[in-house]
Design a protein around this motif. Structure first.
Motif, PDB file in Angstrom:
ATOM      1  N   SER A 128      51.362  40.226  26.873  1.00  0.00           N
ATOM      2  CA  SER A 128      51.663  41.472  26.176  1.00  0.00           C
ATOM      3  C   SER A 128      51.792  42.622  27.169  1.00  0.00           C
ATOM      4  O   SER A 128      51.269  42.565  28.285  1.00  0.00           O
ATOM      5  CB  SER A 128      50.559  41.795  25.156  1.00  0.00           C
ATOM      6  N   LEU A 129      52.457  43.676  26.748  1.00  0.00           N
ATOM      7  CA  LEU A 129      52.674  44.860  27.570  1.00  0.00           C
ATOM      8  C   LEU A 129      51.784  45.995  27.092  1.00  0.00           C
ATOM      9  O   LEU A 129      51.629  46.193  25.893  1.00  0.00           O
ATOM     10  CB  LEU A 129      54.132  45.320  27.462  1.00  0.00           C
ATOM     11  N   TYR A 130      51.244  46.752  28.036  1.00  0.00           N
ATOM     12  CA  TYR A 130      50.403  47.895  27.675  1.00  0.00           C
ATOM     13  C   TYR A 130      50.915  49.157  28.329  1.00  0.00           C
ATOM     14  O   TYR A 130      51.336  49.141  29.493  1.00  0.00           O
ATOM     15  CB  TYR A 130      48.951  47.640  28.077  1.00  0.00           C
ATOM     16  N   TYR A 131      50.857  50.250  27.566  1.00  0.00           N
ATOM     17  CA  TYR A 131      51.297  51.548  28.052  1.00  0.00           C
ATOM     18  C   TYR A 131      50.139  52.540  27.996  1.00  0.00           C
ATOM     19  O   TYR A 131      49.282  52.465  27.118  1.00  0.00           O
ATOM     20  CB  TYR A 131      52.420  52.113  27.179  1.00  0.00           C
ATOM     21  N   GLY A 132      50.143  53.487  28.951  1.00  0.00           N
ATOM     22  CA  GLY A 132      49.147  54.545  28.938  1.00  0.00           C
ATOM     23  C   GLY A 132      49.638  55.694  29.791  1.00  0.00           C
ATOM     24  O   GLY A 132      50.751  55.661  30.326  1.00  0.00           O
ATOM     25  N   LEU A 133      48.816  56.725  29.935  1.00  0.00           N
ATOM     26  CA  LEU A 133      49.145  57.855  30.794  1.00  0.00           C
ATOM     27  C   LEU A 133      48.115  57.953  31.908  1.00  0.00           C
ATOM     28  O   LEU A 133      46.913  57.785  31.668  1.00  0.00           O
ATOM     29  CB  LEU A 133      49.159  59.166  30.002  1.00  0.00           C
ATOM     30  N   VAL A 134      48.587  58.220  33.125  1.00  0.00           N
ATOM     31  CA  VAL A 134      47.703  58.415  34.270  1.00  0.00           C
ATOM     32  C   VAL A 134      48.130  59.645  35.055  1.00  0.00           C
ATOM     33  O   VAL A 134      49.301  60.039  35.029  1.00  0.00           O
ATOM     34  CB  VAL A 134      47.690  57.187  35.216  1.00  0.00           C
ATOM     35  N   ALA A 135      47.169  60.235  35.749  1.00  0.00           N
ATOM     36  CA  ALA A 135      47.425  61.363  36.635  1.00  0.00           C
ATOM     37  C   ALA A 135      46.955  60.971  38.025  1.00  0.00           C
ATOM     38  O   ALA A 135      46.261  59.956  38.189  1.00  0.00           O
ATOM     39  CB  ALA A 135      46.660  62.599  36.146  1.00  0.00           C
ATOM     40  N   PRO A 136      47.317  61.722  39.054  1.00  0.00           N
ATOM     41  CA  PRO A 136      46.827  61.409  40.399  1.00  0.00           C
ATOM     42  C   PRO A 136      45.306  61.528  40.469  1.00  0.00           C
ATOM     43  O   PRO A 136      44.707  62.384  39.790  1.00  0.00           O
ATOM     44  CB  PRO A 136      47.493  62.475  41.277  1.00  0.00           C
ATOM     45  N   ALA A 137      44.681  60.688  41.267  1.00  0.00           N
ATOM     46  CA  ALA A 137      43.239  60.787  41.472  1.00  0.00           C
ATOM     47  C   ALA A 137      42.906  62.177  41.993  1.00  0.00           C
ATOM     48  O   ALA A 137      43.646  62.745  42.792  1.00  0.00           O
ATOM     49  CB  ALA A 137      42.779  59.735  42.472  1.00  0.00           C
ATOM     50  N   GLY A 138      41.800  62.725  41.526  1.00  0.00           N
ATOM     51  CA  GLY A 138      41.413  64.058  41.948  1.00  0.00           C
ATOM     52  C   GLY A 138      41.801  65.137  40.963  1.00  0.00           C
ATOM     53  O   GLY A 138      41.407  66.300  41.116  1.00  0.00           O
ATOM     54  N   THR A 139      42.558  64.763  39.944  1.00  0.00           N
ATOM     55  CA  THR A 139      42.903  65.734  38.904  1.00  0.00           C
ATOM     56  C   THR A 139      41.610  66.171  38.211  1.00  0.00           C
ATOM     57  O   THR A 139      40.800  65.322  37.822  1.00  0.00           O
ATOM     58  CB  THR A 139      43.870  65.122  37.878  1.00  0.00           C
ATOM     59  N   PRO A 140      41.369  67.463  38.071  1.00  0.00           N
ATOM     60  CA  PRO A 140      40.125  67.944  37.465  1.00  0.00           C
ATOM     61  C   PRO A 140      39.847  67.329  36.101  1.00  0.00           C
ATOM     62  O   PRO A 140      40.761  67.199  35.285  1.00  0.00           O
ATOM     63  CB  PRO A 140      40.346  69.461  37.353  1.00  0.00           C
ATOM     64  N   ARG A 141      38.609  66.961  35.860  1.00  0.00           N
ATOM     65  CA  ARG A 141      38.254  66.321  34.589  1.00  0.00           C
ATOM     66  C   ARG A 141      38.592  67.189  33.376  1.00  0.00           C
ATOM     67  O   ARG A 141      39.071  66.660  32.363  1.00  0.00           O
ATOM     68  CB  ARG A 141      36.775  65.940  34.580  1.00  0.00           C
ATOM     69  N   PRO A 142      38.388  68.519  33.424  1.00  0.00           N
ATOM     70  CA  PRO A 142      38.775  69.323  32.251  1.00  0.00           C
ATOM     71  C   PRO A 142      40.266  69.201  31.926  1.00  0.00           C
ATOM     72  O   PRO A 142      40.657  69.252  30.758  1.00  0.00           O
ATOM     73  CB  PRO A 142      38.403  70.749  32.668  1.00  0.00           C
ATOM     74  N   VAL A 143      41.102  69.036  32.959  1.00  0.00           N
ATOM     75  CA  VAL A 143      42.541  68.876  32.742  1.00  0.00           C
ATOM     76  C   VAL A 143      42.820  67.504  32.120  1.00  0.00           C
ATOM     77  O   VAL A 143      43.620  67.377  31.188  1.00  0.00           O
ATOM     78  CB  VAL A 143      43.312  69.045  34.061  1.00  0.00           C
ATOM     79  N   ILE A 144      42.143  66.479  32.641  1.00  0.00           N
ATOM     80  CA  ILE A 144      42.279  65.131  32.078  1.00  0.00           C
ATOM     81  C   ILE A 144      41.871  65.143  30.606  1.00  0.00           C
ATOM     82  O   ILE A 144      42.531  64.549  29.749  1.00  0.00           O
ATOM     83  CB  ILE A 144      41.411  64.122  32.861  1.00  0.00           C
ATOM     84  N   ASP A 145      40.784  65.841  30.302  1.00  0.00           N
ATOM     85  CA  ASP A 145      40.312  65.900  28.920  1.00  0.00           C
ATOM     86  C   ASP A 145      41.327  66.588  28.011  1.00  0.00           C
ATOM     87  O   ASP A 145      41.518  66.178  26.861  1.00  0.00           O
ATOM     88  CB  ASP A 145      38.967  66.626  28.858  1.00  0.00           C
ATOM     89  N   LYS A 146      41.969  67.646  28.518  1.00  0.00           N
ATOM     90  CA  LYS A 146      42.989  68.331  27.710  1.00  0.00           C
ATOM     91  C   LYS A 146      44.179  67.423  27.455  1.00  0.00           C
ATOM     92  O   LYS A 146      44.719  67.368  26.342  1.00  0.00           O
ATOM     93  CB  LYS A 146      43.452  69.610  28.422  1.00  0.00           C
ATOM     94  N   LEU A 147      44.594  66.698  28.486  1.00  0.00           N
ATOM     95  CA  LEU A 147      45.722  65.781  28.330  1.00  0.00           C
ATOM     96  C   LEU A 147      45.357  64.630  27.397  1.00  0.00           C
ATOM     97  O   LEU A 147      46.164  64.196  26.571  1.00  0.00           O
ATOM     98  CB  LEU A 147      46.153  65.250  29.692  1.00  0.00           C
ATOM     99  N   ASN A 148      44.127  64.131  27.503  1.00  0.00           N
ATOM    100  CA  ASN A 148      43.687  63.051  26.623  1.00  0.00           C
ATOM    101  C   ASN A 148      43.644  63.527  25.172  1.00  0.00           C
ATOM    102  O   ASN A 148      44.081  62.811  24.259  1.00  0.00           O
ATOM    103  CB  ASN A 148      42.309  62.539  27.044  1.00  0.00           C
ATOM    104  N   ALA A 149      43.142  64.742  24.967  1.00  0.00           N
ATOM    105  CA  ALA A 149      43.077  65.286  23.610  1.00  0.00           C
ATOM    106  C   ALA A 149      44.479  65.422  23.010  1.00  0.00           C
ATOM    107  O   ALA A 149      44.704  65.105  21.832  1.00  0.00           O
ATOM    108  CB  ALA A 149      42.370  66.639  23.616  1.00  0.00           C
ATOM    109  N   ALA A 150      45.423  65.867  23.834  1.00  0.00           N
ATOM    110  CA  ALA A 150      46.803  66.012  23.362  1.00  0.00           C
ATOM    111  C   ALA A 150      47.409  64.643  23.070  1.00  0.00           C
ATOM    112  O   ALA A 150      48.142  64.465  22.081  1.00  0.00           O
ATOM    113  CB  ALA A 150      47.637  66.744  24.406  1.00  0.00           C
ATOM    114  N   LEU A 151      47.094  63.658  23.904  1.00  0.00           N
ATOM    115  CA  LEU A 151      47.597  62.298  23.690  1.00  0.00           C
ATOM    116  C   LEU A 151      47.024  61.718  22.397  1.00  0.00           C
ATOM    117  O   LEU A 151      47.756  61.121  21.597  1.00  0.00           O
ATOM    118  CB  LEU A 151      47.231  61.405  24.874  1.00  0.00           C
ATOM    119  N   GLN A 152      45.708  61.903  22.179  1.00  0.00           N
ATOM    120  CA  GLN A 152      45.092  61.377  20.960  1.00  0.00           C
ATOM    121  C   GLN A 152      45.691  62.021  19.715  1.00  0.00           C
ATOM    122  O   GLN A 152      45.929  61.357  18.703  1.00  0.00           O
ATOM    123  CB  GLN A 152      43.570  61.609  20.988  1.00  0.00           C
TER     124      GLN A 152
END
Length: 324
Positions: A250-274
């Motif tokens: 099976s194939l899986y898709y997701g979103l990733v950012a470069p390592a070192g991206t601030p966690r608050p930014v990751i959380d905002k992107l995750n919230a928007a994705l959800q």
């Protein structure tokens, strides 16, 4: 600027941003680029564009798609790994790039575990084994029998060397005890174009990309590659139930950012994705393309990347197709 200096600058930026609450509060305040490491027309573009459009609405800033094909998706993926960790350049993570590429290519240029900050899973979908209507085989069993009777004369197309569709084809051939000749393309779209034109007899293609042509009778689906049947093609058997027990790809898709991206930014992107995945229109669009939505946290996706890479690394090794 040397690679080392670029890394230091990126690390310094990420560290500064992580301790700058104002940065996270104002993010995003400009266009975000979503790199899809394959040519337009394939499943990654279909899924990625649906998500980009909805996230644009949710974030209030445009998320633009940038297709960067090459080397089984590793070219675009590497570019994102080396980009500034500010949240404005992200990638569509994919089984082919995060689970297969690092094992297939000796110098893929990135480590799926160390060079990315996972944002979240989007969903999964099986590949379809499709043939041109003129191809004599009408089932997996007939295909295997035909290939055995015509050794080395049956070609299959894929989205490119090292992609899921390529390794799935090698996995299928090895499981069936047959020889298939791999014809790589720069994306699923070009592969399906040649298949529709009768230039190749068969291909392994994601259901989101192949389904319209299957429904229109332009392609014949012999099987799906997942352990269970697809809700989009319930009448099409799995390869496992067609004589190759245990087969699952099976194939899986997701979103990733470069390592070192601030966690608050990751959380905002995750919230928007959800929020995007929970929306009725995204559910409908992805459902019509046979994608099963699997939302989760960044940690969920990190654990999945680790598990998926181990599985496909074994398949790459067994297939003997690893490249320099």
């Amino acid at each position: 600027m040397s690679i080392w200096n670029k890394w230091l600058c990126a690390a310094a930026f990420g560290l500064a941003a992580a301790f700058n609450p104002a940065y996270a509060q104002t993010f995003p305040n400009r266009v975000i680029t979503l790199v899809i490491p394959f040519a337009p027309g394939g499943s990654t573009s279909i899924v990625g564009r649906v998500i980009a459009d909805k996230m644009s609405e949710i974030l209030g800033e445009k998320v633009v798609v940038d297709n960067r094909p090459g080397a089984g998706g590793t070219v675009g993926t590497k570019a994102v790994a080396k980009s500034d960790p500010d949240g404005y350049t992200i990638a569509l993570g994919y089984t082919g790039t995060l689970a297969i590429g690092p094992s297939l290519y000796k110098n893929a240029g990135y480590d799926p575990r160390k060079d990315f900050a996972p944002i979240g899973l989007i969903g999964n979908a099986p590949n379809s084994l499709v043939v041109h209507p003129s191809f004599p085989a009408k089932s997996v069993a007939e295909l295997i029998a035909y290939a055995k009777a015509n050794p080395g004369k049956v070609n299959f197309g894929s989205a490119g060397a090292g992609t899921v569709s390529h390794i799935t084809g090698e996995y299928f051939a090895a499981s069936a005890g047959i020889t298939l000749i791999h014809i790589p393309y720069k994306g699923t779209g070009p592969a399906l174009t040649d298949l529709l034109g009768g230039h190749i007899p068969m291909a392994f293609a994601p259901i989101p990309a192949s389904h319209p042509n299957i429904s229109a009778g332009k392609l014949r689906a012999l099987a799906v590659t997942s352990a269970t049947r697809s809700s989009l093609l319930p009448e099409v058997p799995t390869i496992a139930e067609s004589g190759l027990p245990g087969f699952d790809a099976s194939l899986y898709y997701g979103l990733v950012a470069p390592a070192g991206t601030p966690r608050p930014v990751i959380d905002k992107l995750n919230a928007a994705l959800q929020a995007a995945l929970a929306s009725a229109d995204v559910k409908k669009q992805l459902g019509l393309d046979g994608t099963e939505i699997t939302p989760g946290t960044p940690e969920d996706y990190a654990a999945f990347i680790d598990k998926d890479e181990k599985k496909w690394a074994g398949l790459v090794k067994a297939s003997g197709v690893a490249q320099e």
